[in-house]
Design a protein around this motif. Structure first.
Motif, mmCIF file in Angstrom:
data_model
loop_
_atom_site.group_PDB
_atom_site.id
_atom_site.type_symbol
_atom_site.label_atom_id
_atom_site.label_comp_id
_atom_site.label_asym_id
_atom_site.label_seq_id
_atom_site.Cartn_x
_atom_site.Cartn_y
_atom_site.Cartn_z
ATOM 1 N N GLU A 1 -9.171 0.268 4.073
ATOM 2 C CA GLU A 1 -8.587 1.303 3.226
ATOM 3 C C GLU A 1 -9.419 2.582 3.256
ATOM 4 O OE1 GLU A 1 -7.535 -0.096 -0.701
ATOM 5 O OE2 GLU A 1 -7.378 -2.167 0.026
ATOM 6 N N ASN B 1 -5.833 7.508 0.918
ATOM 7 C CA ASN B 1 -5.343 6.191 0.501
ATOM 8 C C ASN B 1 -4.532 5.496 1.601
ATOM 9 O OD1 ASN B 1 -6.538 6.269 -2.030
ATOM 10 N ND2 ASN B 1 -4.776 7.262 -2.969
ATOM 11 N N HIS C 1 0.817 -1.219 0.000
ATOM 12 C CA HIS C 1 0.000 0.000 0.000
ATOM 13 C C HIS C 1 0.852 1.271 0.000
ATOM 14 C CE1 HIS C 1 -3.095 -2.936 1.208
ATOM 15 N NE2 HIS C 1 -3.954 -2.073 0.714
ATOM 16 N N GLU D 1 -10.223 5.468 1.151
ATOM 17 C CA GLU D 1 -10.123 5.881 -0.247
ATOM 18 C C GLU D 1 -11.450 6.463 -0.686
ATOM 19 O OE1 GLU D 1 -9.052 3.998 -4.656
ATOM 20 O OE2 GLU D 1 -9.122 2.707 -2.885
ATOM 21 N N ILE E 1 -4.164 3.244 5.219
ATOM 22 C CA ILE E 1 -4.810 2.001 5.655
ATOM 23 C C ILE E 1 -4.771 1.872 7.172
ATOM 24 C CG2 ILE E 1 -4.343 0.736 3.526
ATOM 25 C CD1 ILE E 1 -2.050 -0.713 5.085
#
Length: 280
Positions: A270, A168, A67, A272, A170
């Motif tokens: 996540e 973005n 990631h 996002e 995590i």
């Protein structure tokens, strides 16, 4: 200068206190009284750093690198196992915990491994008050999230994690397989798992219901301690993270995707933003 000789018995301030009805202690803030110094001094015997490292392999390192994570906030550093492991791999790590005893032990462990921890004592529910900056990843490991007894506290903590994450970013969060404990009454596999690998301690559920898992930790030296935790179900954790705003959640069982009947679940959530685009 006068030297004081200390007794081998722990002082009164270093004894766990659950009162006359320990099974009724279902308070998020009580963890401060549970991680007394004597207990944290023994915690690494429960983990067994070498055995845990062998069990995990590069699981967390791989996920973070996949990631593109570089900066990591370890919100439940405990005695520092994951913070130290990540520092050795070149990650930029801030190590936080709500227990000053745990932070002191983590700092010393890091020094013993040739690392210097940047530590902060922080309550997850007010994380952004105590921790400044944004991170590529937040990790909350070691079954720590189960110390939150109220749903409001769990939602608040997840929202705080979400807020400190970059776009973005995590969240990696784990917890015991409480579904098995609640539905089947299957005993915890101490000394045989891949999170708490130490064979010097026996972990057993003393009381389990939908609102409490009271675990007993019995060490080979005869000392006994307890932790009161909220038994999180896997589907509940996934739903909660989605409702807080995480858009994609991948769950693992004992570091394997889709593994059935694991000892631990690991969720990778996540952050996002995906806009709904309508075609004309």
């Amino acid at each position: 200068m006068t030297l004081t000789q200390h007794s081998q018995k722990p002082c009164q301030d270093d004894l766990q206190n659950f009162g006359d009805k320990p099974e009724q202690v279902r308070d998020t803030d009580h963890y401060q009284q549970e991680y007394v110094e004597d207990f944290t001094d023994r915690w690494d015997r429960l983990i067994d750093w070498k055995a845990r490292s062998e069990a995990e392999g590069d699981f967390y390192i791989r996920i973070l690198r996949e990631h593109g994570a570089r900066s990591v906030l370890d919100v439940a550093t405990g005695t520092g196992f994951h913070s130290v492991s990540l520092l050795k791999e070149g990650f930029d790590v801030i190590s936080a915990d709500g227990s000053p005893n745990m932070l002191a032990r983590a700092f010393q462990n890091a020094r013993d491994h040739g690392q210097l921890l940047r530590t902060a004592q922080a309550d997850w529910r007010f994380l952004n008050r105590d921790i400044h900056g944004e991170f590529d990843a937040v990790i909350c490991l070691g079954n720590s999230f189960t110390h939150l007894f109220r749903e409001h506290d769990r939602r608040k903590a997840l929202a705080e994690y979400y807020a400190v994450l970059k776009h973005n970013g995590i969240l990696i969060l784990d917890h015991r397989n409480y579904d098995r404990l609640l539905d089947q009454g299957v005993a915890i596999r101490s000394g045989k798992g891949n999170v708490y690998c130490g064979k010097d301690v026996n972990v057993s559920p003393e009381h389990v219901d939908e609102g409490l898992a009271r675990l007993q930790y019995s060490f080979s030296d005869g000392s006994t301690y307890h932790l009161n935790m909220f038994p999180l179900r896997q589907s509940y954790v996934n739903r909660l993270m989605t409702e807080v705003g995480f858009q994609k959640i991948t769950s693992f069982g004992d570091y394997l995707p889709g593994h059935q009947d694991p000892d631990f679940y690991v969720h990778v959530a996540e952050k996002e933003y995906k806009a709904d685009i309508k075609q004309n």
